[in-house]
Design a protein around this motif. Structure first.
Motif, PDB file in Angstrom:
ATOM      1  N   ASP A  86       0.859  -1.185   0.000  1.00  0.00           N
ATOM      2  CA  ASP A  86       0.000   0.000   0.000  1.00  0.00           C
ATOM      3  C   ASP A  86       0.893   1.232   0.000  1.00  0.00           C
ATOM      4  OD1 ASP A  86      -2.645  -1.131   0.123  1.00  0.00           O
ATOM      5  OD2 ASP A  86      -2.160  -1.744   2.171  1.00  0.00           O
ATOM      6  N   VAL A  87       0.677   2.102  -0.977  1.00  0.00           N
ATOM      7  CA  VAL A  87       1.451   3.338  -1.111  1.00  0.00           C
ATOM      8  C   VAL A  87       0.503   4.505  -0.877  1.00  0.00           C
ATOM      9  CG1 VAL A  87       2.917   4.714  -2.631  1.00  0.00           C
ATOM     10  CG2 VAL A  87       2.948   2.208  -2.804  1.00  0.00           C
ATOM     11  N   ASN A  88       0.806   5.307   0.134  1.00  0.00           N
ATOM     12  CA  ASN A  88      -0.014   6.467   0.488  1.00  0.00           C
ATOM     13  C   ASN A  88       0.886   7.683   0.501  1.00  0.00           C
ATOM     14  OD1 ASN A  88      -2.667   5.176   1.563  1.00  0.00           O
ATOM     15  ND2 ASN A  88      -1.009   3.977   2.447  1.00  0.00           N
ATOM     16  N   TYR A  89       0.489   8.727  -0.210  1.00  0.00           N
ATOM     17  CA  TYR A  89       1.298   9.940  -0.172  1.00  0.00           C
ATOM     18  C   TYR A  89       0.440  11.185  -0.107  1.00  0.00           C
ATOM     19  CZ  TYR A  89       0.940   9.287  -5.315  1.00  0.00           C
ATOM     20  OH  TYR A  89       0.514   9.055  -6.601  1.00  0.00           O
ATOM     21  N   LYS A  90       1.041  12.220   0.493  1.00  0.00           N
ATOM     22  CA  LYS A  90       0.392  13.517   0.643  1.00  0.00           C
ATOM     23  C   LYS A  90       1.143  14.513  -0.221  1.00  0.00           C
ATOM     24  CE  LYS A  90      -0.687  17.058   4.093  1.00  0.00           C
ATOM     25  NZ  LYS A  90      -0.145  18.179   3.356  1.00  0.00           N
ATOM     26  N   TYR A  91       0.387  15.309  -0.950  1.00  0.00           N
ATOM     27  CA  TYR A  91       0.994  16.344  -1.791  1.00  0.00           C
ATOM     28  C   TYR A  91       1.425  17.528  -0.946  1.00  0.00           C
ATOM     29  CZ  TYR A  91      -1.339  13.718  -5.487  1.00  0.00           C
ATOM     30  OH  TYR A  91      -1.765  12.728  -6.320  1.00  0.00           O
ATOM     31  N   LYS A  92       2.406  18.255  -1.419  1.00  0.00           N
ATOM     32  CA  LYS A  92       2.814  19.482  -0.742  1.00  0.00           C
ATOM     33  C   LYS A  92       1.687  20.505  -0.830  1.00  0.00           C
ATOM     34  CE  LYS A  92       7.775  18.973  -1.198  1.00  0.00           C
ATOM     35  NZ  LYS A  92       9.019  19.495  -1.745  1.00  0.00           N
ATOM     36  N   ASP A  93       1.576  21.330   0.198  1.00  0.00           N
ATOM     37  CA  ASP A  93       0.560  22.377   0.212  1.00  0.00           C
ATOM     38  C   ASP A  93       0.772  23.327  -0.963  1.00  0.00           C
ATOM     39  OD1 ASP A  93      -0.524  21.330   2.519  1.00  0.00           O
ATOM     40  OD2 ASP A  93       0.602  22.663   3.847  1.00  0.00           O
ATOM     41  N   GLY A  94      -0.324  23.766  -1.556  1.00  0.00           N
ATOM     42  CA  GLY A  94      -0.256  24.749  -2.632  1.00  0.00           C
ATOM     43  C   GLY A  94       0.185  24.186  -3.971  1.00  0.00           C
ATOM     44  N   TYR A 107       4.417   3.973  -9.645  1.00  0.00           N
ATOM     45  CA  TYR A 107       4.248   2.522  -9.595  1.00  0.00           C
ATOM     46  C   TYR A 107       5.404   1.823 -10.315  1.00  0.00           C
ATOM     47  CZ  TYR A 107       2.676  -2.073 -11.103  1.00  0.00           C
ATOM     48  OH  TYR A 107       2.625  -3.407 -11.382  1.00  0.00           O
ATOM     49  N   LYS A 108       5.733   2.282 -11.518  1.00  0.00           N
ATOM     50  CA  LYS A 108       6.810   1.651 -12.303  1.00  0.00           C
ATOM     51  C   LYS A 108       8.157   1.794 -11.603  1.00  0.00           C
ATOM     52  CE  LYS A 108       4.476   2.104 -16.724  1.00  0.00           C
ATOM     53  NZ  LYS A 108       4.433   2.751 -18.027  1.00  0.00           N
ATOM     54  N   SER A 109       8.394   2.925 -10.954  1.00  0.00           N
ATOM     55  CA  SER A 109       9.636   3.134 -10.222  1.00  0.00           C
ATOM     56  C   SER A 109       9.732   2.170  -9.036  1.00  0.00           C
ATOM     57  CB  SER A 109       9.727   4.585  -9.745  1.00  0.00           C
ATOM     58  OG  SER A 109      10.868   4.771  -8.952  1.00  0.00           O
ATOM     59  N   ILE A 110       8.625   1.979  -8.343  1.00  0.00           N
ATOM     60  CA  ILE A 110       8.597   1.030  -7.222  1.00  0.00           C
ATOM     61  C   ILE A 110       8.849  -0.381  -7.724  1.00  0.00           C
ATOM     62  CG2 ILE A 110       7.073  -0.041  -5.515  1.00  0.00           C
ATOM     63  CD1 ILE A 110       5.851   2.774  -5.086  1.00  0.00           C
ATOM     64  N   ASP A 111       8.189  -0.756  -8.803  1.00  0.00           N
ATOM     65  CA  ASP A 111       8.385  -2.083  -9.386  1.00  0.00           C
ATOM     66  C   ASP A 111       9.847  -2.287  -9.785  1.00  0.00           C
ATOM     67  OD1 ASP A 111       7.530  -4.638 -10.526  1.00  0.00           O
ATOM     68  OD2 ASP A 111       7.791  -3.662 -12.481  1.00  0.00           O
ATOM     69  N   ASN A 112      10.428  -1.306 -10.465  1.00  0.00           N
ATOM     70  CA  ASN A 112      11.830  -1.393 -10.887  1.00  0.00           C
ATOM     71  C   ASN A 112      12.759  -1.512  -9.668  1.00  0.00           C
ATOM     72  OD1 ASN A 112      13.969  -1.233 -12.926  1.00  0.00           O
ATOM     73  ND2 ASN A 112      14.403   0.750 -11.976  1.00  0.00           N
ATOM     74  N   PHE A 113      12.478  -0.732  -8.632  1.00  0.00           N
ATOM     75  CA  PHE A 113      13.278  -0.780  -7.407  1.00  0.00           C
ATOM     76  C   PHE A 113      13.244  -2.178  -6.795  1.00  0.00           C
ATOM     77  CE2 PHE A 113      13.609  -0.526  -2.810  1.00  0.00           C
ATOM     78  CZ  PHE A 113      14.762   0.226  -2.624  1.00  0.00           C
ATOM     79  N   GLU A 133      12.494   6.509   0.655  1.00  0.00           N
ATOM     80  CA  GLU A 133      13.405   7.623   0.347  1.00  0.00           C
ATOM     81  C   GLU A 133      13.492   7.859  -1.151  1.00  0.00           C
ATOM     82  OE1 GLU A 133      16.981   6.381   2.343  1.00  0.00           O
ATOM     83  OE2 GLU A 133      16.360   7.280   4.254  1.00  0.00           O
ATOM     84  N   LYS A 134      13.486   6.788  -1.934  1.00  0.00           N
ATOM     85  CA  LYS A 134      13.551   6.911  -3.397  1.00  0.00           C
ATOM     86  C   LYS A 134      12.299   7.595  -3.944  1.00  0.00           C
ATOM     87  CE  LYS A 134      13.770   3.977  -7.564  1.00  0.00           C
ATOM     88  NZ  LYS A 134      14.561   4.869  -8.361  1.00  0.00           N
ATOM     89  N   VAL A 135      11.133   7.187  -3.459  1.00  0.00           N
ATOM     90  CA  VAL A 135       9.881   7.795  -3.935  1.00  0.00           C
ATOM     91  C   VAL A 135       9.874   9.289  -3.624  1.00  0.00           C
ATOM     92  CG1 VAL A 135       7.372   7.848  -3.634  1.00  0.00           C
ATOM     93  CG2 VAL A 135       8.553   5.653  -3.828  1.00  0.00           C
ATOM     94  N   LEU A 136      10.289   9.662  -2.416  1.00  0.00           N
ATOM     95  CA  LEU A 136      10.334  11.083  -2.056  1.00  0.00           C
ATOM     96  C   LEU A 136      11.343  11.850  -2.902  1.00  0.00           C
ATOM     97  CD1 LEU A 136      10.031  11.097   1.828  1.00  0.00           C
ATOM     98  CD2 LEU A 136       8.446  12.096   0.188  1.00  0.00           C
ATOM     99  N   ALA A 137      12.511  11.277  -3.119  1.00  0.00           N
ATOM    100  CA  ALA A 137      13.559  11.963  -3.884  1.00  0.00           C
ATOM    101  C   ALA A 137      13.140  12.185  -5.336  1.00  0.00           C
ATOM    102  CB  ALA A 137      14.858  11.165  -3.822  1.00  0.00           C
ATOM    103  N   GLU A 138      12.399  11.270  -5.899  1.00  0.00           N
ATOM    104  CA  GLU A 138      11.999  11.366  -7.306  1.00  0.00           C
ATOM    105  C   GLU A 138      10.758  12.219  -7.548  1.00  0.00           C
ATOM    106  OE1 GLU A 138      11.473   7.319  -8.572  1.00  0.00           O
ATOM    107  OE2 GLU A 138      13.624   7.019  -8.897  1.00  0.00           O
ATOM    108  N   ASN A 139      10.050  12.588  -6.497  1.00  0.00           N
ATOM    109  CA  ASN A 139       8.773  13.283  -6.651  1.00  0.00           C
ATOM    110  C   ASN A 139       8.750  14.510  -5.748  1.00  0.00           C
ATOM    111  OD1 ASN A 139       7.068  11.279  -8.377  1.00  0.00           O
ATOM    112  ND2 ASN A 139       8.135  10.034  -6.849  1.00  0.00           N
ATOM    113  N   GLN A 140       9.165  15.623  -6.287  1.00  0.00           N
ATOM    114  CA  GLN A 140       9.316  16.849  -5.507  1.00  0.00           C
ATOM    115  C   GLN A 140       8.002  17.457  -5.033  1.00  0.00           C
ATOM    116  OE1 GLN A 140      12.449  17.825  -4.579  1.00  0.00           O
ATOM    117  NE2 GLN A 140      12.930  15.870  -5.548  1.00  0.00           N
ATOM    118  N   THR A 141       6.871  17.026  -5.587  1.00  0.00           N
ATOM    119  CA  THR A 141       5.579  17.576  -5.168  1.00  0.00           C
ATOM    120  C   THR A 141       4.927  16.744  -4.066  1.00  0.00           C
ATOM    121  OG1 THR A 141       4.454  16.389  -6.945  1.00  0.00           O
ATOM    122  CG2 THR A 141       5.120  18.673  -7.389  1.00  0.00           C
TER     123      THR A 141
END
Length: 158
Positions: A86-94, A107-113, A133-141
């Motif tokens: 289960d992958v849950n993420y919150k977007y940055k405000d604004g 999803y593809k990045s997680i699968d590849n990892f 850490e990889k998901v956060l580093a790759e997705n700045q929003t």
């Protein structure tokens, strides 16, 4: 929520925004200079079932989240295993409309990892920390992410 049974209440009913310490209604707004009217729901014999009421203060901020799941994901880690992820993420405000990430590349990045994870003997928690850490580093929003890895039972590990 409380019930206003005071003599001055003009009949019993539910008071939303009620202080259990003072037995007094609370203001709707956090600005106490405004009207001190709480939300009052009088008794009504026409109601056949309970009413659910959601209250959001006027100074509340919108929080935006997204999640997706991968069921019965096969993986060669500490032997052959299957995961529910289960992958849950919150977007940055604004976040601007044009900046919302598509979840398919995530999803593809997680699968590849997971397919190419180099150390099969790492504890699941270490692999999960590295993945997060990889998901956060790759997705700045994305402001925060939670990845739940549920290792499903096997013959070796019931």
């Amino acid at each position: 929520m409380g019930f206003d049974n005071r003599a001055s209440a003009n009949g019993a009913g539910a008071v939303l925004r009620y202080s259990g310490k003072t037995d007094e209604p609370l203001p709707i707004s956090s600005n106490t200079l405004l009207s001190n009217n709480s939300i009052f729901v009088p008794p009504d014999s026409k109601l056949e079932r309970p009413v659910g009421i959601a209250f959001f203060p006027s100074d509340a901020q919108l929080g935006q989240k997204w999640n997706f799941s991968l069921a019965n994901y096969p993986i060669e880690h500490q032997g052959l295993n299957n995961l529910n992820i289960d992958v849950n993420y919150k977007y940055k405000d604004g976040i601007q409309n044009s900046k919302y990430p598509d979840f398919l590349p995530i999803y593809k990045s997680i699968d590849n990892f997971l397919v190419n994870y180099p150390n099969e003997t790492d504890f699941w928690e270490i692999m999960n920390k590295n993945l997060t850490e990889k998901v956060l580093a790759e997705n700045q929003t994305i402001a925060s992410v939670t990845v739940d890895l549920d290792v499903l039972p096997t013959e070796k590990l019931p």
